[in-house]
Each structure stands twice: as C-alpha cells, then as structure tokens.
Design a protein around this motif. Sequence first.
Motif, PDB file in Angstrom:
ATOM      1  N   GLU A 146      29.421  37.247  32.708  1.00  0.00           N
ATOM      2  CA  GLU A 146      28.006  36.883  32.644  1.00  0.00           C
ATOM      3  C   GLU A 146      27.536  36.207  33.928  1.00  0.00           C
ATOM      4  N   ASN A 147      28.482  35.742  34.740  1.00  0.00           N
ATOM      5  CA  ASN A 147      28.112  35.043  35.969  1.00  0.00           C
ATOM      6  C   ASN A 147      28.273  35.882  37.235  1.00  0.00           C
ATOM      7  N   GLY A 148      28.855  37.084  37.120  1.00  0.00           N
ATOM      8  CA  GLY A 148      29.017  37.866  38.337  1.00  0.00           C
ATOM      9  C   GLY A 148      30.059  38.955  38.215  1.00  0.00           C
ATOM     10  N   ILE A 149      30.730  39.245  39.325  1.00  0.00           N
ATOM     11  CA  ILE A 149      31.657  40.371  39.389  1.00  0.00           C
ATOM     12  C   ILE A 149      32.820  40.041  40.321  1.00  0.00           C
ATOM     13  N   ILE A 150      33.989  40.530  39.969  1.00  0.00           N
ATOM     14  CA  ILE A 150      35.144  40.545  40.867  1.00  0.00           C
ATOM     15  C   ILE A 150      35.487  42.008  41.077  1.00  0.00           C
ATOM     16  N   LEU A 151      35.652  42.387  42.323  1.00  0.00           N
ATOM     17  CA  LEU A 151      35.844  43.796  42.655  1.00  0.00           C
ATOM     18  C   LEU A 151      36.929  43.898  43.717  1.00  0.00           C
ATOM     19  N   SER A 152      37.831  44.864  43.568  1.00  0.00           N
ATOM     20  CA  SER A 152      38.926  44.960  44.533  1.00  0.00           C
ATOM     21  C   SER A 152      39.595  46.321  44.461  1.00  0.00           C
ATOM     22  N   ARG A 153      40.269  46.662  45.552  1.00  0.00           N
ATOM     23  CA  ARG A 153      41.162  47.821  45.532  1.00  0.00           C
ATOM     24  C   ARG A 153      42.491  47.456  44.875  1.00  0.00           C
ATOM     25  N   TYR A 154      42.672  46.171  44.556  1.00  0.00           N
ATOM     26  CA  TYR A 154      43.904  45.678  43.942  1.00  0.00           C
ATOM     27  C   TYR A 154      43.617  45.137  42.544  1.00  0.00           C
ATOM     28  N   LEU A 155      44.313  45.648  41.538  1.00  0.00           N
ATOM     29  CA  LEU A 155      44.221  45.067  40.200  1.00  0.00           C
ATOM     30  C   LEU A 155      44.742  43.633  40.192  1.00  0.00           C
ATOM     31  N   ARG A 156      45.778  43.396  40.975  1.00  0.00           N
ATOM     32  CA  ARG A 156      46.402  42.072  41.010  1.00  0.00           C
ATOM     33  C   ARG A 156      45.415  40.999  41.477  1.00  0.00           C
ATOM     34  N   PHE A 157      44.549  41.338  42.425  1.00  0.00           N
ATOM     35  CA  PHE A 157      43.563  40.376  42.913  1.00  0.00           C
ATOM     36  C   PHE A 157      42.649  39.946  41.772  1.00  0.00           C
ATOM     37  N   ILE A 158      42.155  40.912  41.006  1.00  0.00           N
ATOM     38  CA  ILE A 158      41.252  40.602  39.893  1.00  0.00           C
ATOM     39  C   ILE A 158      41.977  39.777  38.836  1.00  0.00           C
ATOM     40  N   LYS A 159      43.208  40.149  38.539  1.00  0.00           N
ATOM     41  CA  LYS A 159      43.994  39.416  37.539  1.00  0.00           C
ATOM     42  C   LYS A 159      44.244  37.978  37.981  1.00  0.00           C
ATOM     43  N   ASP A 160      44.594  37.780  39.257  1.00  0.00           N
ATOM     44  CA  ASP A 160      44.908  36.436  39.738  1.00  0.00           C
ATOM     45  C   ASP A 160      43.669  35.551  39.840  1.00  0.00           C
ATOM     46  N   ILE A 161      42.517  36.151  40.123  1.00  0.00           N
ATOM     47  CA  ILE A 161      41.276  35.366  40.153  1.00  0.00           C
ATOM     48  C   ILE A 161      40.843  35.018  38.733  1.00  0.00           C
ATOM     49  N   ASN A 162      40.905  35.987  37.841  1.00  0.00           N
ATOM     50  CA  ASN A 162      40.485  35.762  36.449  1.00  0.00           C
ATOM     51  C   ASN A 162      41.434  34.848  35.687  1.00  0.00           C
ATOM     52  N   LYS A 163      42.717  35.038  35.899  1.00  0.00           N
ATOM     53  CA  LYS A 163      43.805  34.339  35.201  1.00  0.00           C
ATOM     54  C   LYS A 163      43.888  34.714  33.721  1.00  0.00           C
ATOM     55  N   ASP A 164      42.783  34.642  32.984  1.00  0.00           N
ATOM     56  CA  ASP A 164      42.810  35.088  31.589  1.00  0.00           C
ATOM     57  C   ASP A 164      42.785  36.612  31.561  1.00  0.00           C
ATOM     58  N   PHE A 165      43.808  37.219  30.993  1.00  0.00           N
ATOM     59  CA  PHE A 165      43.865  38.675  30.986  1.00  0.00           C
ATOM     60  C   PHE A 165      44.717  39.147  29.816  1.00  0.00           C
ATOM     61  N   ALA A 166      44.542  40.425  29.494  1.00  0.00           N
ATOM     62  CA  ALA A 166      45.392  41.091  28.504  1.00  0.00           C
ATOM     63  C   ALA A 166      45.606  42.515  28.988  1.00  0.00           C
ATOM     64  N   PHE A 167      46.641  43.145  28.491  1.00  0.00           N
ATOM     65  CA  PHE A 167      46.900  44.528  28.871  1.00  0.00           C
ATOM     66  C   PHE A 167      46.179  45.477  27.913  1.00  0.00           C
ATOM     67  N   ASN A 168      45.818  46.628  28.448  1.00  0.00           N
ATOM     68  CA  ASN A 168      45.021  47.621  27.739  1.00  0.00           C
ATOM     69  C   ASN A 168      45.964  48.590  27.018  1.00  0.00           C
ATOM     70  N   ARG A 169      46.078  48.415  25.705  1.00  0.00           N
ATOM     71  CA  ARG A 169      47.039  49.199  24.933  1.00  0.00           C
ATOM     72  C   ARG A 169      46.700  50.696  24.950  1.00  0.00           C
ATOM     73  N   ILE A 170      45.411  51.027  24.911  1.00  0.00           N
ATOM     74  CA  ILE A 170      45.000  52.437  24.965  1.00  0.00           C
ATOM     75  C   ILE A 170      45.408  53.053  26.301  1.00  0.00           C
ATOM     76  N   ALA A 171      45.185  52.312  27.390  1.00  0.00           N
ATOM     77  CA  ALA A 171      45.538  52.817  28.721  1.00  0.00           C
ATOM     78  C   ALA A 171      47.044  53.031  28.848  1.00  0.00           C
ATOM     79  N   ILE A 172      47.827  52.097  28.324  1.00  0.00           N
ATOM     80  CA  ILE A 172      49.289  52.237  28.354  1.00  0.00           C
ATOM     81  C   ILE A 172      49.700  53.500  27.609  1.00  0.00           C
ATOM     82  N   SER A 173      49.104  53.719  26.446  1.00  0.00           N
ATOM     83  CA  SER A 173      49.429  54.898  25.631  1.00  0.00           C
ATOM     84  C   SER A 173      49.032  56.186  26.347  1.00  0.00           C
ATOM     85  N   GLN A 174      47.860  56.179  26.991  1.00  0.00           N
ATOM     86  CA  GLN A 174      47.416  57.367  27.731  1.00  0.00           C
ATOM     87  C   GLN A 174      48.368  57.685  28.879  1.00  0.00           C
TER      88      GLN A 174
END
Length: 603
Positions: free
Chosen positions: A139-167
């Motif tokens: 709601e306050n903005g956006i984090i954007l990167s060519r690296y997933l790790r960058f977004i994960k480390d900035i956000n800190k709160d994260f979960a893995f996408n079970r549908i994506a893993i299955s696909q």
Amino acid sequence: MPGISLIYNNNGLPREAEEITTIINNLNILDHHSSQIFKCEQNFFMGWNKYEEYPIQIIDHNHFTIIIEGKIYNKDNEKLKTEIIELADGISQNNYSIKISDWLKNTDGDFIIYIINDNNIYILNDIFGRLPLYYSISENGIILSRYLRFIKDINKDFAFNRIAISQFLLLGYMLGKHTILENVYHLRPGSLIKIESSKVNVEVIHEFNFEYKKYRERNFEENINNLSNLFSEAAINRLQGAAKNIVAMSGGLDSRAIAACLNKHNSPFIAVTMKYKTGYTEEEVVVAEQVAALLNLDWKLLDVVPPNGDDIYKLLKIKEGMNSLYMAGIIPFYKEIQKSFGNNINFFTGDNGDKLIFTIDRPITNFKNVDELVEYIISEHAIIPIDEVVALTKTKKTELFNDLKELVLSFPENDLKQKYIHFRIHEKPFKYAYQGEDRHRNYFWSVSPFWSIQFFNYIMNCSDESKIRHKTFRRLLQSYSPEVTDLNYTNIKSSITSFKGKFSLFVIYYIYPRIPVLIKRKLKSTFFEGNPSTSEDSTIFKCIKDIVNNSKMIKEYFKVENSSDLRRYRKKAIYNILTMLSIIEELGEGKSTLSKYLNEEFH
C-alpha cells in the motif's frame, strides 16, 4: 542476475541505507560482478549489479533521467532518446497505451527502460519480456528487481508460492506472473509500471493475438524471401557493441541458421562448440565441424568438464530457482568461453528458434472446450504426472488445473487451437526459454535474432500449415546455404532434405501424436521415465536426502517420505525437485546443503 533494483515507498525506505547497500552488495554472485548505488533518498532507492560490459545506459534530459538496461538493436541513440522522451511526455495522455504499443511493435531489443522525473517513475519492458523482472507492491509503494533475493531481503516477511512450486515440478517452469515467492510477481511482457502521486499501477500494454494470419494467402516463396531478409537484418543488427561475436553452434538447425546467415553477409564471428569430456556430445561436434568446414568458419572446439557441485550451486544462486539445476552442465562452457574470449562479446544462440518456426509440427486436437485444452497441455508437457506432483507438494489438483485454465482464458484468441499456439509460442518461452538465455547474461551479453519483433510478427502471420514438418525452416535455411541444409540434423540423425529425414519427421510429428494418450503414457513410462544409471548413493540423491531430513521448512511445502522413490522419475524431473528443495532451503533458512558437495560430480 545482473540488472537494476529499485525501491519506492511514500513512507520512507523500509531499510536503512547501509542495510540496503549490504543487501545489494551481497548480490554480486560471480567474481566479475560489482554493485553501484545510483540514488538513495528518503523514499527512493535505485542501484544495480553488473559487470563492466553489461549494458546500462543513462540519458539525461531537461525533464527526465532515462536509464536503459539492455540493448535496442534497430535504433541509434539519438533517435531512441527522442522517441523515449516523446513516450514519457505522452504517458499522461488518454491514448498513451496505443502509442506505447505501436512503439514496442517497432522496437527490436532486449530491454527495460526507466524514466524518472521529480514526481513520477515509469518502467517499460520489451514486447517479449526478454529480461525477467520481479516486483512486489504494498500500500506504500513497490520493490522491483532483477533479483528475487533483493525483494525477499527488503521485505523480510515472505512465504513460498505452493502453486508455483507445483507448476515447476509439473512443467519445469512457473506460469503467468508466478515466482517462487508469494506476492512477488514476474512482470508480464510489454508492460508499463507507473508510479505517480505515490500510487503504483501495472498495466499490460501489448498482448499478442495469433488468431488472424495476415500473410496466410501470400505466396510461400515470397514469404520465405521476406523472412530471410528480416532474419538477416535482425542478426546483423545484433553484431553491435562488443569486441567479438560468438555463435554457439551445435548439431541443430537454429544455430546453423544463424551461422549460415551471418556467413552469407560476410559478417565477422567465431563459431564455438562444446565437447564434454564424457563424450556424449560427440555427434553434435561432428555435425558442427561439418557446418564450419562447409562455410569456412573460424571454429573453436571447447573441451568442457561435467558440472560439479560448485556449478550446481552457482546456478542456484544466479537464477534463484527460476531455472532448473538440470541446466548446470552449461556453466563450465561459460567458463571456457570467458577464458578464451573474455566478457566483451555478443553470444549468439538459437534458443527456442525451432518452436517459433514450426509451431504446429505436432497436430493439435480439435478441442471441445477450454478444459480439454488444459488437459492436453498437461498431458503433452508434464514432466511429472500431475497426481504425483500434488502428492509431493501437498497441493490440490483443482488448484493447479484452474490456475492454468485461468491463464489460458486470459489469452485473447477465441479459437482454442490458437490459444494453444499462444501458450506454446509466447507463454512457455517467456517463462522457460528466456530464463535460460538470461542465465547466459551473468557471464556475457546474449542475443537471438529469432526474437526480433519484426521477424516474429512476420512468421506468426504466415499460415500454420506452411510450417508443418520443417517446411518453412528448411526453405529459410536454404536461402542462406543449401549445402548446410543437407547436413544431418542430430535430432533425427539425418538431413531434413533427405527421404529418411522427411519420413522421420512424418513419424515423429504426424504418427506419434495420433497414438492414443494412454498408450503414449505407457511408452513414455517404459522408455523415458526411469533412471537406471542414477543410483541411490549418487550425489544428487545424497543431497536430496540431506535436505529432506534436515530442513524444517521443506516439510511445510514437500512430502517426500523416501527419497529413493524418486528414482522412478527422469533425470530432468529429479533435478527439478532438487531445484525447488534447494531454493526453499537457501532463501527460507539461509543455508544450503549444496555447499557441502561443491567438489563432487553430479550424475
């Protein structure tokens, strides 16, 4: 991946500047990568990771700063600057999407463009989405990167996408906007991100529709002549901006077409072929050498060792689970190319060119409804049967099915056969092939003339029937060199111009697809599913067993009671399982079992 990372937050940056700097510095996975901070202000951060030759260009203008990541091949800098400024000025107008769509359809390149002024930020990617880009919106903005790790480390709160893993286990790639992380999305091709007045909007500007074939009735030879000219233009345009041009040449048709095309136009390049010391690429080497001799090319044969644990781990780090560890065998090839030619090269590949030029070699069923189409996609493309995938990942079959169905329904075509072509020719390359090509770019810039928008638009407006059983590809290749067309194609062990070759293509692409599904499944199970050479004490199984036994987070997303049971799957499927297990462990727990096996061969 080399490339740009950006944070915009109207409440101020979510991390201290020093912490963000540490996060971006930690993304320098390879020795020749380095990081740079472009801006770090109260609510805006922008920086990048790159090696010296990786293309990031900054253009200053009175009202805008324009940053181009990647390359645009058919426009010089002055023309490009003028056009982008016009686009930026026009974005606030009501008809901006039409103007941008038209611009994308006439702009041949692999790029992401950032337009920044005092109040707004606009981000536009190319019409194919050739450089994977990820984002997370709050709601306050956006984090954007060519690296997933960058977004994960900035956000800190994260979960893995079970549908994506299955696909990924089902198909070998994740569909639509999915990434390995929940609420972190893969930017769709031809999209515009607008950050205006503290609001973020993501809009797909251009979507391909393959229903109407503009050149269906045009003379076949006229189409071949036009395609030959467009492909030549695309290949020649991609020679710019590097000290050397390297064509990766195998025994296949795609790389052969590039080499023959450039050779016909007297364009300088070096052809390279990799030879594994285990010998299993010997057949490819023989044909590549014959092509080189016929065309009198400067050809280098590079001896490559099989991948070890260090190569596997490097691929995990640089592609973050978006590319299967099965592909790690190419990492030693990159090292040999770097050793021989350095980083300042254009690395030409024919990646996925075959799918583009013969889109319906396999006859497509007359689907009664979308459900039948989805079932067909799963049956034709599944690496692990869907029932076994949902058992491994503790997902519901209906969730997987409906997610794919929703994606297919989003394609603009009405004809279900053309929806399938959309999936195969646009969706799958976007989520699979481009990730592989982007892997190359960790080492040097990679190009493929097959993905010139002008060439792509023309060939997709030719009739589907004209591409059956390599007809179009055969004539396109002959337009550059009839002699190399007559050489063996390693996939069928004969020439595509010979009776034996044409008969083989007939059997593969006409007879086999007409075999009933249940019999095909039995044939696949009998001849392709097993791994008799993969023993329980092999490195890959030891690694999988270690992860399953020692990772708490894995137990949340996977159910593997006995890793030995996985031996029934093909090698590719086993590596896909290892990929998902390893990236969940790496991103989720900050550790890697793979790092214990760096010096061991994987087999």
